[in-house]
Design a protein around this motif. Structure first.
Motif, PDB file in Angstrom:
ATOM      1  N   MET A   1       0.884  -1.525   0.534  1.00 37.47           N
ATOM      2  CA  MET A   1       0.337  -0.429   0.134  1.00 37.47           C
ATOM      3  C   MET A   1       0.532   1.432   0.404  1.00 37.47           C
ATOM      4  O   MET A   1       0.875   2.638  -0.546  1.00 37.47           O
ATOM      5  CB  MET A   1      -1.039  -0.199   1.433  1.00 37.47           C
ATOM      6  N   GLU A   2       1.572   1.330   0.400  1.00 35.35           N
ATOM      7  CA  GLU A   2       3.083   1.998   0.907  1.00 35.35           C
ATOM      8  C   GLU A   2       3.579   2.809  -0.717  1.00 35.35           C
ATOM      9  O   GLU A   2       2.975   4.046  -1.056  1.00 35.35           O
ATOM     10  CB  GLU A   2       3.911   2.151   1.420  1.00 35.35           C
ATOM     11  N   VAL A   3       3.801   1.818  -1.362  1.00 37.95           N
ATOM     12  CA  VAL A   3       4.085   1.517  -2.855  1.00 37.95           C
ATOM     13  C   VAL A   3       3.418   2.101  -3.772  1.00 37.95           C
ATOM     14  O   VAL A   3       3.505   2.988  -4.072  1.00 37.95           O
ATOM     15  CB  VAL A   3       5.136   0.391  -2.662  1.00 37.95           C
ATOM     16  N   GLU A   4       2.000   1.846  -3.340  1.00 35.94           N
ATOM     17  CA  GLU A   4       1.086   2.646  -4.475  1.00 35.94           C
ATOM     18  C   GLU A   4       0.743   3.467  -4.107  1.00 35.94           C
ATOM     19  O   GLU A   4       0.367   4.345  -4.921  1.00 35.94           O
ATOM     20  CB  GLU A   4       0.179   0.858  -4.295  1.00 35.94           C
ATOM     21  N   ILE A   5       0.358   3.774  -2.760  1.00 30.65           N
ATOM     22  CA  ILE A   5      -0.224   5.249  -2.904  1.00 30.65           C
ATOM     23  C   ILE A   5       1.345   6.732  -3.459  1.00 30.65           C
ATOM     24  O   ILE A   5       0.318   7.110  -3.665  1.00 30.65           O
ATOM     25  CB  ILE A   5      -0.848   5.690  -0.812  1.00 30.65           C
ATOM     26  N   ASP A   6       2.524   6.086  -3.494  1.00 33.78           N
ATOM     27  CA  ASP A   6       2.398   6.979  -3.140  1.00 33.78           C
ATOM     28  C   ASP A   6       3.564   6.826  -4.525  1.00 33.78           C
ATOM     29  O   ASP A   6       3.165   8.167  -5.162  1.00 33.78           O
ATOM     30  CB  ASP A   6       4.705   6.402  -2.755  1.00 33.78           C
ATOM     31  N   ARG A   7       3.065   5.829  -5.742  1.00 31.39           N
ATOM     32  CA  ARG A   7       2.578   6.098  -6.945  1.00 31.39           C
ATOM     33  C   ARG A   7       1.836   6.940  -7.325  1.00 31.39           C
ATOM     34  O   ARG A   7       2.200   7.671  -8.301  1.00 31.39           O
ATOM     35  CB  ARG A   7       3.352   4.498  -7.122  1.00 31.39           C
ATOM     36  N   ASP A   8       0.752   6.461  -6.794  1.00 30.96           N
ATOM     37  CA  ASP A   8      -0.359   7.615  -7.411  1.00 30.96           C
ATOM     38  C   ASP A   8       0.116   8.567  -6.741  1.00 30.96           C
ATOM     39  O   ASP A   8      -0.376   9.782  -7.556  1.00 30.96           O
ATOM     40  CB  ASP A   8      -1.877   6.632  -7.012  1.00 30.96           C
ATOM     41  N   LEU A   9       0.618   9.105  -6.138  1.00 28.47           N
ATOM     42  CA  LEU A   9       0.352  11.019  -5.425  1.00 28.47           C
ATOM     43  C   LEU A   9       1.294  11.334  -6.552  1.00 28.47           C
ATOM     44  O   LEU A   9       1.139  12.599  -6.607  1.00 28.47           O
ATOM     45  CB  LEU A   9       1.403  10.628  -3.979  1.00 28.47           C
ATOM     46  N   SER A  10       2.190  11.189  -7.136  1.00 30.13           N
ATOM     47  CA  SER A  10       3.525  11.224  -8.065  1.00 30.13           C
ATOM     48  C   SER A  10       2.687  11.275  -8.739  1.00 30.13           C
ATOM     49  O   SER A  10       3.125  12.708 -10.056  1.00 30.13           O
ATOM     50  CB  SER A  10       5.078  10.284  -7.894  1.00 30.13           C
ATOM     51  N   ALA A  11       1.899  10.360  -9.009  1.00 27.39           N
ATOM     52  CA  ALA A  11       0.699  10.886 -10.675  1.00 27.39           C
ATOM     53  C   ALA A  11       0.257  11.742 -10.788  1.00 27.39           C
ATOM     54  O   ALA A  11      -0.232  12.358 -11.098  1.00 27.39           O
ATOM     55  CB  ALA A  11       0.269   9.359 -11.254  1.00 27.39           C
ATOM     56  N   ILE A  12      -0.891  11.645  -9.746  1.00 23.93           N
ATOM     57  CA  ILE A  12      -1.678  12.685  -9.540  1.00 23.93           C
ATOM     58  C   ILE A  12      -0.622  14.293 -10.059  1.00 23.93           C
ATOM     59  O   ILE A  12      -1.434  15.380 -10.209  1.00 23.93           O
ATOM     60  CB  ILE A  12      -1.925  12.824  -7.968  1.00 23.93           C
ATOM     61  N   ILE A  13       0.568  14.258  -8.730  1.00 17.70           N
ATOM     62  CA  ILE A  13       1.088  15.444  -8.890  1.00 17.70           C
ATOM     63  C   ILE A  13       1.609  16.291 -10.277  1.00 17.70           C
ATOM     64  O   ILE A  13       1.966  17.272 -11.427  1.00 17.70           O
ATOM     65  CB  ILE A  13       2.471  15.563  -7.970  1.00 17.70           C
ATOM     66  N   ALA A  14       1.756  15.455 -11.765  1.00 12.38           N
ATOM     67  CA  ALA A  14       2.669  14.937 -12.294  1.00 12.38           C
ATOM     68  C   ALA A  14       1.495  15.513 -13.444  1.00 12.38           C
ATOM     69  O   ALA A  14       1.803  16.321 -14.053  1.00 12.38           O
ATOM     70  CB  ALA A  14       3.139  14.095 -12.480  1.00 12.38           C
ATOM     71  N   ARG A  15      -0.124  15.027 -13.045  1.00 11.68           N
ATOM     72  CA  ARG A  15      -0.954  15.979 -14.281  1.00 11.68           C
ATOM     73  C   ARG A  15      -1.642  16.937 -13.710  1.00 11.68           C
ATOM     74  O   ARG A  15      -2.244  17.382 -14.491  1.00 11.68           O
ATOM     75  CB  ARG A  15      -1.691  14.266 -14.268  1.00 11.68           C
ATOM     76  N   ARG A  16      -1.977  16.896 -11.931  1.00 13.27           N
ATOM     77  CA  ARG A  16      -2.594  17.941 -11.556  1.00 13.27           C
ATOM     78  C   ARG A  16      -1.953  19.272 -11.284  1.00 13.27           C
ATOM     79  O   ARG A  16      -2.794  19.739 -11.177  1.00 13.27           O
ATOM     80  CB  ARG A  16      -3.938  17.181 -10.493  1.00 13.27           C
ATOM     81  N   GLN A  17      -0.435  19.109 -11.462  1.00  9.45           N
ATOM     82  CA  GLN A  17       0.009  20.247 -11.425  1.00  9.45           C
ATOM     83  C   GLN A  17      -0.338  21.205  -9.468  1.00  9.45           C
ATOM     84  O   GLN A  17      -0.784  22.131  -9.926  1.00  9.45           O
ATOM     85  CB  GLN A  17       0.194  21.290 -12.288  1.00  9.45           C
ATOM     86  N   PRO A  18      -0.694  20.883  -8.588  1.00  7.51           N
ATOM     87  CA  PRO A  18      -1.226  21.332  -7.324  1.00  7.51           C
ATOM     88  C   PRO A  18      -0.631  21.981  -6.680  1.00  7.51           C
ATOM     89  O   PRO A  18       0.787  22.396  -7.250  1.00  7.51           O
ATOM     90  CB  PRO A  18      -1.730  19.774  -6.952  1.00  7.51           C
ATOM     91  N   THR A  19      -1.176  23.271  -6.335  1.00  8.84           N
ATOM     92  CA  THR A  19      -0.470  24.510  -5.104  1.00  8.84           C
ATOM     93  C   THR A  19      -1.022  24.054  -3.983  1.00  8.84           C
ATOM     94  O   THR A  19      -2.048  23.900  -3.895  1.00  8.84           O
ATOM     95  CB  THR A  19      -0.251  25.675  -6.288  1.00  8.84           C
ATOM     96  N   ALA A  20      -0.631  25.239  -3.603  1.00  8.91           N
ATOM     97  CA  ALA A  20      -1.565  25.815  -1.967  1.00  8.91           C
ATOM     98  C   ALA A  20      -2.348  24.088  -1.372  1.00  8.91           C
ATOM     99  O   ALA A  20      -0.979  23.209  -1.192  1.00  8.91           O
ATOM    100  CB  ALA A  20      -2.687  26.916  -2.374  1.00  8.91           C
ATOM    101  N   ARG A  21      -3.050  24.069  -0.466  1.00  3.94           N
ATOM    102  CA  ARG A  21      -3.309  23.366  -0.088  1.00  3.94           C
ATOM    103  C   ARG A  21      -3.394  22.557  -0.440  1.00  3.94           C
ATOM    104  O   ARG A  21      -2.879  20.811  -0.049  1.00  3.94           O
ATOM    105  CB  ARG A  21      -4.807  23.954   0.935  1.00  3.94           C
ATOM    106  N   ASP A  22      -3.835  22.314  -1.797  1.00  6.89           N
ATOM    107  CA  ASP A  22      -3.847  20.399  -2.735  1.00  6.89           C
ATOM    108  C   ASP A  22      -2.371  19.705  -2.239  1.00  6.89           C
ATOM    109  O   ASP A  22      -2.324  19.091  -2.176  1.00  6.89           O
ATOM    110  CB  ASP A  22      -4.370  20.644  -3.741  1.00  6.89           C
ATOM    111  N   LEU A  23      -1.266  20.327  -2.663  1.00  6.67           N
ATOM    112  CA  LEU A  23      -0.281  19.844  -3.033  1.00  6.67           C
ATOM    113  C   LEU A  23       0.278  19.370  -1.664  1.00  6.67           C
ATOM    114  O   LEU A  23       1.016  18.945  -0.955  1.00  6.67           O
ATOM    115  CB  LEU A  23       0.939  21.501  -3.672  1.00  6.67           C
TER     116      LEU A  23
END
Lengths: 235, 235
Positions: B60-82
Motif C-alpha cells: 500500500m505504501e508503494v502504491e499510494i506513493d506511486r499514485d501521489l506522484s502521478a497526481i502531482i505530475a498530472r494535476r500540478q496542484p498548488t497551495a493546500r492541495d499540494l
C-alpha cells in the motif's frame, strides 16, 4: 524569457537544493562520528557538540522541505525532475532521523558519564566503535552516491547493510553475557544496547537513502524488494 | 470539459487517495493491537497474522506513493492541495514504520515462545500492555483526526505523547530491577526492552502524523516546535 532560459534556471534550483541536501548529509555524518568519538573517549565536550548541531539539522530539514514545495508549485515538474524532488523530501527525512540517532548516542554518553561508569565498560565500547565505523562508512558512501547519482554505489550500500545487522546481533549477545556475569553493569549495559540499536538504525537509514537514489535514476521504487530484485532493477 | 468538471474529478482523486491512507492506517492499527495481544496472550497464531499483513502494508505504501506522484505530475496542484499530497507522502511513510514496529513485536513474541519463557515474564508483560494501550489509543485518535482534518484532535495527540514516554521510562526501570533480581531473565527481558521501545516509537509516529495534519490544514510546518509553539500555530 525563452523556455531554455527557464529550464536553465530550474536546473540551477535543482542543483542548489541537491547541494543543501549534501550539506545536511555532511552535518549528520559528522554528528554520528562525533557521537561515537564521545562514547569511546568518554568526552562530554564532544557529546555537547553533537547536541548543539541538532537544532541546525532540524532547521535544514524544515527549510529544504519548504523550498521543495515552493519549487513543485512554481515549476510543476514531471518525470525525473519530480522524482528527484520527491526523493529529496524522503532523503532529508532520513537524514534528520540519522541526526536523531546521533543525538540519542550523545545523550547516553552524558548519562553514562554522570553515573561515573567509564572504566567498567571498556570492552563493549570498543565493539560498538567497530559497528559504528561500519555504519559511518555506509553513510559516507551513500552520500557520495547521491552526489554523483551513482546507482551501483547505492546498490553496494544496500548489499552491505546485512553486515551491520550481524554486528548488532553479535554485540547484543556480548552485552547479555556481560550483564549475566556482572549484574551490577545491567543499567549501563542497557544504555549500550540502545547505542548499538541507534547505530544499527543509522545503517538502516543509509539503506533507505540508497533506495531513493535508485528511484531518482531508474524510476523504480525498490523499497521492500529483495537484494536480487534490486539488482535486476539497477542492471 | 469545464474547469469545474476537472476540479470535481481532482477532488474525487484526492478523496480516494485519502481513503486509502485511512485504510492503510486501519491496517497498521490492527497490526499493533494484534502484536500486543500476541504478546500478552503468548499467541503464536496472532503473531503470524501480524507478519502476514506486513506485505500488504508495504504494498500500500508503494502504491499510494506511486499514485501521489502521478497526481502531482498530472494535476500540478498548488497551495493546500499540494500540501495535502506532500503530507500524505510523509504520512504513509510513518504508517509503514508503525507496521514495522508491530512486526518487530510479533517476531519477538515468536522468539520468546520458541525459547519457552512465558510464565516467568508475567509481570512486565502486563505493564507493556498498559503502555501499548496508550499508544494504540493515540494512533486511533490521530487517524480519526486525519479523517476529519481536525487540528484540535491532532494537537491533543501531540500533547499526550509525553505520557507514553514516561510510561516507557518507568517500564525500563522496572525491567532493569527485574533483571538484577534474577539474572536468568536477562535475555528475555532485553526482548521486552525492545518491545517497550517499539511501543514508544508507535507513539512517536502518532505524534509525527499529528504534525502532518496541522501542516495540511494550517500550512505551518510545526515539526521540532515546542508544544506551546504548536498551540500558537493551531489557534
Amino acid at each position: 524569457m525563452t523556455d531554455k532560459h527557464l529550464s536553465t534556471q530550474f536546473d540551477a534550483e535543482l542543483s542548489e537544493i541537491s547541494n543543501r541536501v549534501l550539506e545536511m548529509g555532511g552535518l549528520v555524518e559528522s554528528q554520528v562520528a562525533q557521537a561515537v568519538y564521545a562514547l569511546t573517549n568518554f568526552s562530554g565536550e564532544t557529546a555537547s557538540l553533537v547536541l548543539d548541531r541538532e537544532l541546525r539539522v532540524n532547521q535544514m530539514e524544515v527549510e529544504i522541505d519548504r523550498d521543495l514545495s515552493a519549487i513543485i508549485a512554481r515549476r510543476q515538474p514531471t518525470a525525473r525532475d519530480l522524482r528527484l524532488l520527491i526523493a529529496i523530501s524522503k532523503t532529508i527525512g532520513n537524514l534528520e532521523r540519522i541526526g536523531d540517532e546521533a543525538t540519542r548516542i550523545a545523550r547516553t554518553v552524558q548519562r553514562l558519564m554522570n553515573s561515573g561508569v567509564s572504566s567498567r565498560l571498556r570492552l563493549p565500547v570498543a565493539d560498538i566503535a567497530f559497528g559504528a565505523n561500519l555504519a559511518t562508512a555506509q553513510l559516507r558512501k551513500v552520500l557520495d552516491a547521491f552526489a554523483r547519482l551513482d546507482v551501483n554505489r547505492a546498490l553496494e550500500v544496500l548489499k552491505q547493510d546485512d553486515e551491520i545487522d550481524k554486528e548488532f546481533d553479535g554485540l547484543l549477545r556480548k552485552l547479555i553475557t556481560y550483564m549475566m556475569e556482572d549484574p551490577r553493569t545491567i543499567s549501563s549495559s542497557i544504555d549500550l544496547v540502545f547505542v548499538a540499536k541507534a547505530i544499527e538504525r543509522v545503517g538502516d537509514h543509509a539503506k533507505n537513502l540508497s533506495e531513493q537514489i535508485i528511484y531518482i535514476v531508474k524510476g523504480t521504487d525498490v523499497r521492500h524488494h529483495t537484494v536480487e530484485a534490486v539488482e535486476d532493477a539497477v542492471r
